[in-house]
Motif scaffolding. Structure first.
Motif, PDB file in Angstrom:
ATOM      1  N   THR A 113       0.944  -1.345  -0.060  1.00 14.15           N
ATOM      2  CA  THR A 113       0.032   0.162   0.086  1.00 14.15           C
ATOM      3  C   THR A 113       0.877   1.233   0.030  1.00 14.15           C
ATOM      4  O   THR A 113       0.365   2.015  -0.820  1.00 14.15           O
ATOM      5  CB  THR A 113      -0.990  -0.116   1.064  1.00 14.15           C
ATOM      6  OG1 THR A 113      -1.757  -1.002   1.340  1.00 14.15           O
ATOM      7  CG2 THR A 113      -1.923   1.240   1.022  1.00 14.15           C
ATOM      8  N   LEU A 114       1.996   1.198   0.538  1.00 16.11           N
ATOM      9  CA  LEU A 114       3.164   2.273   0.722  1.00 16.11           C
ATOM     10  C   LEU A 114       3.378   2.631  -0.638  1.00 16.11           C
ATOM     11  O   LEU A 114       3.677   3.845  -1.166  1.00 16.11           O
ATOM     12  CB  LEU A 114       4.011   1.974   1.910  1.00 16.11           C
ATOM     13  CG  LEU A 114       3.567   2.371   3.324  1.00 16.11           C
ATOM     14  CD1 LEU A 114       4.719   1.913   4.126  1.00 16.11           C
ATOM     15  CD2 LEU A 114       3.152   3.490   3.572  1.00 16.11           C
ATOM     16  N   LEU A 115       3.857   1.588  -1.142  1.00 14.83           N
ATOM     17  CA  LEU A 115       4.305   1.667  -2.672  1.00 14.83           C
ATOM     18  C   LEU A 115       3.330   2.191  -3.504  1.00 14.83           C
ATOM     19  O   LEU A 115       3.904   3.130  -4.467  1.00 14.83           O
ATOM     20  CB  LEU A 115       4.783   0.340  -3.117  1.00 14.83           C
ATOM     21  CG  LEU A 115       6.009  -0.235  -2.450  1.00 14.83           C
ATOM     22  CD1 LEU A 115       6.499  -1.687  -2.971  1.00 14.83           C
ATOM     23  CD2 LEU A 115       7.484   0.915  -2.737  1.00 14.83           C
ATOM     24  N   ALA A 116       1.905   1.830  -3.403  1.00 11.06           N
ATOM     25  CA  ALA A 116       1.085   2.208  -4.405  1.00 11.06           C
ATOM     26  C   ALA A 116       0.616   3.829  -4.017  1.00 11.06           C
ATOM     27  O   ALA A 116       0.661   4.625  -5.191  1.00 11.06           O
ATOM     28  CB  ALA A 116      -0.247   1.575  -4.097  1.00 11.06           C
ATOM     29  N   ALA A 117       0.674   4.156  -2.929  1.00 15.51           N
ATOM     30  CA  ALA A 117       0.582   5.580  -2.218  1.00 15.51           C
ATOM     31  C   ALA A 117       1.734   6.472  -2.965  1.00 15.51           C
ATOM     32  O   ALA A 117       1.405   7.610  -3.470  1.00 15.51           O
ATOM     33  CB  ALA A 117       0.647   5.733  -0.813  1.00 15.51           C
ATOM     34  N   CYS A 118       2.935   6.014  -2.807  1.00 14.30           N
ATOM     35  CA  CYS A 118       3.983   6.917  -3.504  1.00 14.30           C
ATOM     36  C   CYS A 118       3.696   6.884  -4.951  1.00 14.30           C
ATOM     37  O   CYS A 118       4.005   8.147  -5.638  1.00 14.30           O
ATOM     38  CB  CYS A 118       5.357   6.370  -3.424  1.00 14.30           C
ATOM     39  SG  CYS A 118       5.986   6.366  -1.704  1.00 14.30           S
ATOM     40  N   ALA A 119       3.377   6.056  -5.767  1.00 16.32           N
ATOM     41  CA  ALA A 119       3.049   6.154  -7.202  1.00 16.32           C
ATOM     42  C   ALA A 119       1.880   7.011  -7.497  1.00 16.32           C
ATOM     43  O   ALA A 119       2.232   7.876  -8.351  1.00 16.32           O
ATOM     44  CB  ALA A 119       2.697   4.574  -7.701  1.00 16.32           C
ATOM     45  N   LEU A 170      -4.067   6.412   0.665  1.00 20.38           N
ATOM     46  CA  LEU A 170      -3.240   5.365   0.674  1.00 20.38           C
ATOM     47  C   LEU A 170      -2.191   5.225   1.493  1.00 20.38           C
ATOM     48  O   LEU A 170      -1.579   4.250   2.098  1.00 20.38           O
ATOM     49  CB  LEU A 170      -2.909   4.862  -0.780  1.00 20.38           C
ATOM     50  CG  LEU A 170      -3.900   4.486  -1.713  1.00 20.38           C
ATOM     51  CD1 LEU A 170      -3.380   4.263  -3.067  1.00 20.38           C
ATOM     52  CD2 LEU A 170      -4.704   3.227  -1.293  1.00 20.38           C
ATOM     53  N   LEU A 171      -1.479   6.311   1.525  1.00 18.79           N
ATOM     54  CA  LEU A 171      -0.063   6.500   2.366  1.00 18.79           C
ATOM     55  C   LEU A 171      -0.768   6.213   3.877  1.00 18.79           C
ATOM     56  O   LEU A 171       0.164   5.830   4.761  1.00 18.79           O
ATOM     57  CB  LEU A 171       0.266   7.905   2.382  1.00 18.79           C
ATOM     58  CG  LEU A 171       1.748   8.358   3.207  1.00 18.79           C
ATOM     59  CD1 LEU A 171       2.594   7.723   2.496  1.00 18.79           C
ATOM     60  CD2 LEU A 171       1.964   9.922   3.058  1.00 18.79           C
ATOM     61  N   GLY A 172      -1.752   6.916   4.462  1.00 13.61           N
ATOM     62  CA  GLY A 172      -2.229   6.729   5.720  1.00 13.61           C
ATOM     63  C   GLY A 172      -2.841   5.268   5.936  1.00 13.61           C
ATOM     64  O   GLY A 172      -2.261   4.804   6.975  1.00 13.61           O
ATOM     65  N   LEU A 173      -3.210   4.468   4.973  1.00 13.07           N
ATOM     66  CA  LEU A 173      -3.668   3.123   5.114  1.00 13.07           C
ATOM     67  C   LEU A 173      -2.273   2.225   5.132  1.00 13.07           C
ATOM     68  O   LEU A 173      -2.199   1.325   6.076  1.00 13.07           O
ATOM     69  CB  LEU A 173      -4.472   2.409   4.127  1.00 13.07           C
ATOM     70  CG  LEU A 173      -5.728   2.990   3.992  1.00 13.07           C
ATOM     71  CD1 LEU A 173      -6.504   2.647   2.537  1.00 13.07           C
ATOM     72  CD2 LEU A 173      -6.640   2.247   5.051  1.00 13.07           C
ATOM     73  N   THR A 227       8.435  11.446  -3.684  1.00 10.21           N
ATOM     74  CA  THR A 227       7.842  10.289  -3.497  1.00 10.21           C
ATOM     75  C   THR A 227       8.487   8.837  -4.165  1.00 10.21           C
ATOM     76  O   THR A 227       8.387   7.846  -3.767  1.00 10.21           O
ATOM     77  CB  THR A 227       6.433  10.530  -4.303  1.00 10.21           C
ATOM     78  OG1 THR A 227       6.624  10.592  -5.828  1.00 10.21           O
ATOM     79  CG2 THR A 227       5.667  11.477  -3.730  1.00 10.21           C
ATOM     80  N   LEU A 228       9.314   9.338  -5.118  1.00  8.40           N
ATOM     81  CA  LEU A 228      10.236   8.074  -5.781  1.00  8.40           C
ATOM     82  C   LEU A 228      11.120   7.672  -4.735  1.00  8.40           C
ATOM     83  O   LEU A 228      11.459   6.575  -4.468  1.00  8.40           O
ATOM     84  CB  LEU A 228      10.822   8.356  -7.075  1.00  8.40           C
ATOM     85  CG  LEU A 228      12.054   7.696  -7.583  1.00  8.40           C
ATOM     86  CD1 LEU A 228      11.082   6.183  -8.016  1.00  8.40           C
ATOM     87  CD2 LEU A 228      12.668   8.160  -8.729  1.00  8.40           C
ATOM     88  N   LEU A 229      11.849   8.725  -3.925  1.00  9.21           N
ATOM     89  CA  LEU A 229      12.838   8.392  -3.243  1.00  9.21           C
ATOM     90  C   LEU A 229      12.335   7.504  -1.768  1.00  9.21           C
ATOM     91  O   LEU A 229      12.742   6.648  -1.186  1.00  9.21           O
ATOM     92  CB  LEU A 229      13.287   9.502  -2.505  1.00  9.21           C
ATOM     93  CG  LEU A 229      14.372  10.059  -3.568  1.00  9.21           C
ATOM     94  CD1 LEU A 229      15.110  11.572  -2.855  1.00  9.21           C
ATOM     95  CD2 LEU A 229      15.397   8.989  -4.077  1.00  9.21           C
ATOM     96  N   ALA A 230      10.809   8.031  -1.533  1.00  9.06           N
ATOM     97  CA  ALA A 230      10.189   7.264  -0.263  1.00  9.06           C
ATOM     98  C   ALA A 230       9.911   5.878  -0.863  1.00  9.06           C
ATOM     99  O   ALA A 230      10.010   4.898  -0.006  1.00  9.06           O
ATOM    100  CB  ALA A 230       8.724   7.964  -0.110  1.00  9.06           C
ATOM    101  N   ALA A 231       9.446   5.763  -2.056  1.00  5.55           N
ATOM    102  CA  ALA A 231       9.306   4.151  -2.347  1.00  5.55           C
ATOM    103  C   ALA A 231      10.505   3.335  -2.424  1.00  5.55           C
ATOM    104  O   ALA A 231      10.281   2.154  -2.069  1.00  5.55           O
ATOM    105  CB  ALA A 231       8.696   4.293  -3.918  1.00  5.55           C
TER     106      ALA A 231
END
Length: 457
Positions: A348-354, A372-375, A432-436
């Motif tokens: 879910t975190l990866l989807a949120a960053c995307a 999504l980031l929160g989930l 967001t890319l670096l976060a992913a």
């Protein structure tokens, strides 16, 4: 009159009614504390950008995270020696002091005072986070994740509404002569004082001290249908107890509780505990990095007079993602195991960053990414915290929990400190890319097989 368990009593009280009362009280104070934390944080980056510039806006946010992390050390020491009540009360009191200093910093336009206030303001977050562990001190093994997640969910009631009240609080205090964007912090101070007062008066008997009194009797009772391990029993990364010989861990000192150094020795020996700490830390790092710079990103394409309501709406939905489904996540964690929920949170975190990184100036899509980031944060927080709590012996549990919050806070602080510079130099999509990318080591750790003896293959 309620009995304070600072001094052990001869008879062991019944844990069930104490647990129910503790959960009700923690639920109430989480609502108040959630308002205090979120109404300030929702405008923290904007206030910092106004006083010190965009480049250091993330640093101001990270100061609150660093403060929360560092305060976990004295708060854990207090909790270990004296129980949950004085530790939580102390943390909220420090948070209130920080909120007052932030208001004074806005009046004086003082950057050093602002950063000092933000450091101390982190005490509110420390209290809110430590409260989740108080919910499992007396919990039955098969209900640990659900009761922990209930306290996480309680924050929803206050935290989701709080950003939308930021503009009202700002207008109200502007009439009192306070500068723009400082009003929400004045309301934070009031909320923290109220939460501290309620806990100090009513969190009696103390759940941690009660659990210590009951520990000898509970250690001889096998959990009925639960999947969690008893004190000192080794669990696999999915939270299930292993049947083989337990991994040898250093024996903690025979006293009220061991310190963080002893807890670290135990955590290093237990793969499940290491996974729990890593899960909480990485989930928090990614959430802070993206969330902290979202208000600044929104300001780029919304007029100044409109940005606060937009920020309030986006962050409210993000916080709803963090907390609203926490009971469902807790149920899944108890039902499916810790590792599957951790893997779901990573995805879910990866989807949120995307989604957030490709939203551009499309606010609805950006909002979906923040939800999504929160989930993803919720899944990693609930499953990781539960796995850690049940993977270590009773004597080091509070210190291991404090160690986890310290590592989590430092990870979030690093993310907040870097995020402002990344956005200024390369933009929000690169952030967001670096976060992913930061999530991928956790994915590898969660997928690493664990043998029957609890060792990594």
């Amino acid at each position: 009159m309620a009995t304070d368990l600072t001094t052990p009593t001869p008879a062991h009280p019944d844990a069930a009614p104490i647990q129910r009362r503790t959960l009700r009280l923690l639920f109430t104070t989480q609502i108040v504390g959630g308002i205090g934390v979120t109404i300030g944080i929702s405008v923290g980056a904007l206030l910092a950008a106004e006083i010190a510039g965009t480049a250091v806006a993330g640093l101001a946010q990270s100061a609150a995270v660093v403060g929360g992390a560092l305060l976990a050390v004295p708060v854990t020491r207090i909790i270990t020696g004296h129980g949950r009540r004085p530790g939580l009360t102390f943390a909220y009191g420090i948070g209130a002091l920080g909120a007052v200093l932030i208001v004074l910093a806005a009046v004086a336009r003082s950057v050093p005072l602002l950063f000092t206030g933000m450091l101390l303001f982190g005490g509110g977050s420390t209290a809110n986070l430590q409260a989740r562990y108080a919910a499992v001190d007396l919990a039955e093994p098969e209900r640990r994740a659900r009761q922990l997640s209930l306290i996480v969910w309680a924050t929803t009631v206050g935290a989701v509404a709080a950003p939308n009240f930021a503009a009202l609080a700002d207008r109200t205090t502007h009439g009192w002569g306070l500068p723009a964007l400082s009003g929400p912090f004045a309301f934070s101070a009031v909320a923290f004082v109220l939460a501290a007062g309620v806990l100090q008066l009513f969190l009696r008997p103390d759940p941690l001290l009660t659990a210590r009194l009951l520990a000898p009797a509970r250690a001889t009772e096998a959990p009925e249908g639960g999947t969690a391990a008893r004190a000192g029993q080794v669990v696999a990364s999915d939270g299930s107890p292993v049947a083989a010989e337990p991994v040898a861990v250093p024996a903690p000192p025979a006293r009220r509780g061991a310190g963080m150094r002893a807890a670290w020795s135990v955590v290093r020996a237990l793969p499940a505990a290491r996974l729990g700490i890593a899960t909480v830390a990485v989930g928090h790092l990614v959430m802070v990095a993206v969330m902290a710079m979202t208000p600044v990103h929104l300001r780029e394409f919304h007029p100044v007079e409109e940005v606060l309501p937009v920020v309030g709406l986006v962050l409210s939905l993000h916080i709803a993602g963090m907390y609203a489904l926490a009971p469902v996540i807790g149920w899944l964690t108890d039902r499916l195991g810790r590792r599957p929920v951790i893997l779901g949170g990573v995805g879910t975190l990866l989807a949120a960053c995307a989604v957030a990184g490709t939203a551009g100036h499309h606010t609805p899509r950006l909002t979906v990414g923040l939800v999504l980031l929160g989930l993803g944060w919720s899944a990693t927080m609930v499953a990781g915290s539960t796995l850690l709590s049940e993977s270590v012996p009773d004597a080091v549990r509070p210190s291991a929990q404090g160690l986890s919050d310290l590592v989590m806070g430092c990870a979030g602080a690093l993310a907040g400190a870097v995020s402002g510079f990344v956005v200024q130099l390369s933009g929000y999509p690169v952030l967001t890319l670096l976060a992913a990318i930061a999530v991928t080591p956790l994915l590898a750790l969660a997928l690493r097989p664990v043998s029957a003896a609890g060792e990594e293959d």
